[in-house]
Design a protein around this motif. Structure first.
Motif, PDB file in Angstrom:
ATOM      1  N   LEU A 120       0.918  -1.004  -0.175  1.00  0.00           N
ATOM      2  CA  LEU A 120       0.050   0.040   0.159  1.00  0.00           C
ATOM      3  C   LEU A 120       0.903   1.203  -0.011  1.00  0.00           C
ATOM      4  O   LEU A 120       0.291   2.400   0.435  1.00  0.00           O
ATOM      5  CB  LEU A 120      -0.907  -0.065   1.254  1.00  0.00           C
ATOM      6  N   SER A 121       1.899   1.374  -0.654  1.00  0.00           N
ATOM      7  CA  SER A 121       2.990   2.397  -0.388  1.00  0.00           C
ATOM      8  C   SER A 121       2.736   3.232  -1.899  1.00  0.00           C
ATOM      9  O   SER A 121       3.269   4.315  -1.721  1.00  0.00           O
ATOM     10  CB  SER A 121       4.382   1.881  -0.355  1.00  0.00           C
ATOM     11  N   LEU A 122       2.291   2.408  -2.892  1.00  0.00           N
ATOM     12  CA  LEU A 122       2.009   3.551  -4.034  1.00  0.00           C
ATOM     13  C   LEU A 122       0.734   4.267  -4.057  1.00  0.00           C
ATOM     14  O   LEU A 122      -0.213   3.532  -3.612  1.00  0.00           O
ATOM     15  CB  LEU A 122       2.157   2.357  -5.273  1.00  0.00           C
ATOM     16  N   PRO A 123       0.679   5.281  -4.520  1.00  0.00           N
ATOM     17  CA  PRO A 123      -0.603   6.122  -4.455  1.00  0.00           C
ATOM     18  C   PRO A 123      -1.801   5.229  -5.104  1.00  0.00           C
ATOM     19  O   PRO A 123      -2.750   5.409  -4.649  1.00  0.00           O
ATOM     20  CB  PRO A 123      -0.340   7.595  -5.320  1.00  0.00           C
ATOM     21  N   ASN A 124      -1.242   4.458  -6.248  1.00  0.00           N
ATOM     22  CA  ASN A 124      -2.444   3.885  -6.922  1.00  0.00           C
ATOM     23  C   ASN A 124      -2.865   2.643  -6.372  1.00  0.00           C
ATOM     24  O   ASN A 124      -3.766   1.888  -6.802  1.00  0.00           O
ATOM     25  CB  ASN A 124      -2.123   3.522  -8.403  1.00  0.00           C
ATOM     26  N   ASP A 132      -5.892  -3.472   1.625  1.00  0.00           N
ATOM     27  CA  ASP A 132      -5.076  -4.836   1.137  1.00  0.00           C
ATOM     28  C   ASP A 132      -6.164  -6.158   1.054  1.00  0.00           C
ATOM     29  O   ASP A 132      -5.833  -7.077   1.529  1.00  0.00           O
ATOM     30  CB  ASP A 132      -4.007  -4.950   2.169  1.00  0.00           C
ATOM     31  N   ARG A 133      -7.075  -5.730   0.026  1.00  0.00           N
ATOM     32  CA  ARG A 133      -8.107  -6.685  -0.280  1.00  0.00           C
ATOM     33  C   ARG A 133      -7.365  -8.026  -0.988  1.00  0.00           C
ATOM     34  O   ARG A 133      -7.741  -9.149  -0.701  1.00  0.00           O
ATOM     35  CB  ARG A 133      -9.200  -6.236  -1.136  1.00  0.00           C
ATOM     36  N   ALA A 139      -1.272 -15.078   0.525  1.00  0.00           N
ATOM     37  CA  ALA A 139       0.240 -14.466   0.709  1.00  0.00           C
ATOM     38  C   ALA A 139       0.838 -14.383  -0.750  1.00  0.00           C
ATOM     39  O   ALA A 139       0.315 -15.045  -1.960  1.00  0.00           O
ATOM     40  CB  ALA A 139       1.178 -15.199   1.398  1.00  0.00           C
ATOM     41  N   GLY A 140       1.659 -13.383  -0.780  1.00  0.00           N
ATOM     42  CA  GLY A 140       2.473 -13.119  -2.241  1.00  0.00           C
ATOM     43  C   GLY A 140       1.788 -12.259  -3.023  1.00  0.00           C
ATOM     44  O   GLY A 140       0.822 -11.371  -2.740  1.00  0.00           O
ATOM     45  N   PRO A 141       2.359 -11.756  -4.249  1.00  0.00           N
ATOM     46  CA  PRO A 141       1.932 -10.798  -5.231  1.00  0.00           C
ATOM     47  C   PRO A 141       0.671 -11.399  -5.858  1.00  0.00           C
ATOM     48  O   PRO A 141       0.775 -11.808  -7.078  1.00  0.00           O
ATOM     49  CB  PRO A 141       2.874 -10.548  -6.031  1.00  0.00           C
TER      50      PRO A 141
END
Length: 151
Positions: A120-124, A132-133, A139-141
């Motif tokens: 959640l560090s990028l504005p988009n 963080d839905r 886990a993971g990307p």
């Protein structure tokens, strides 16, 4: 060289382009199985050229040695693979390659966007992955692993 004399490890290395140490490693991994001639020298069947070529290509596609060995072990008596064998093996590999291509395409297309990692560090990320839905899916990307953001 007569066919029944087999290939020396040096001849196999010269023909495949592999180092002798690599051939010994593949032997230790059970991918090829040499035999000993009357003088006690290690010899390889000509079919081992095809087996090692298959190993080299499969590794370039990202398959692990255990995956490769599992396919080769399905051949009875370590025989030379037939056209039907290669068709069966390639069908299984093709499906796995298609999955990898899809993953790489997602990675390429989303390289500058949210990957669903939960940072959640990028504005988009507030748009793609609010609160963080993606983390609810595991886990993971998550988005690079195939999950899609809810819209």
């Amino acid at each position: 060289m007569a066919i029944n004399e087999g290939l020396s490890i040096g001849a196999l290395a010269a023909r495949t382009g592999l180092a002798v140490s690599a051939i010994r490693y593949y032997e230790a991994q059970g991918l090829i199985r040499p035999w000993r001639n009357a003088g006690g020298q290690r010899r390889f069947d000509r079919a081992d050229l095809r087996r090692l070529s298959f190993v080299m290509i499969a590794q370039q596609f990202g398959f692990t040695l255990p995956q490769i060995r599992a396919e080769l072990d399905r051949l009875p008596g370590q025989r030379t693979p037939t056209k039907a064998d290669w068709t069966r093996i390639s069908a299984g590999f093709r499906a796995r390659l298609d999955e990898k291509i899809e993953t790489l395409t997602r990675l390429r297309d989303n390289l500058d966007g949210c990957i669903g990692c939960g940072c959640l560090s990028l504005p988009n990320c507030a748009l793609y992955n609010p609160t963080d839905r993606a983390g609810e899916k595991g886990a993971g990307p998550r988005y690079l692993m195939g999950d899609r953001p809810e819209t």
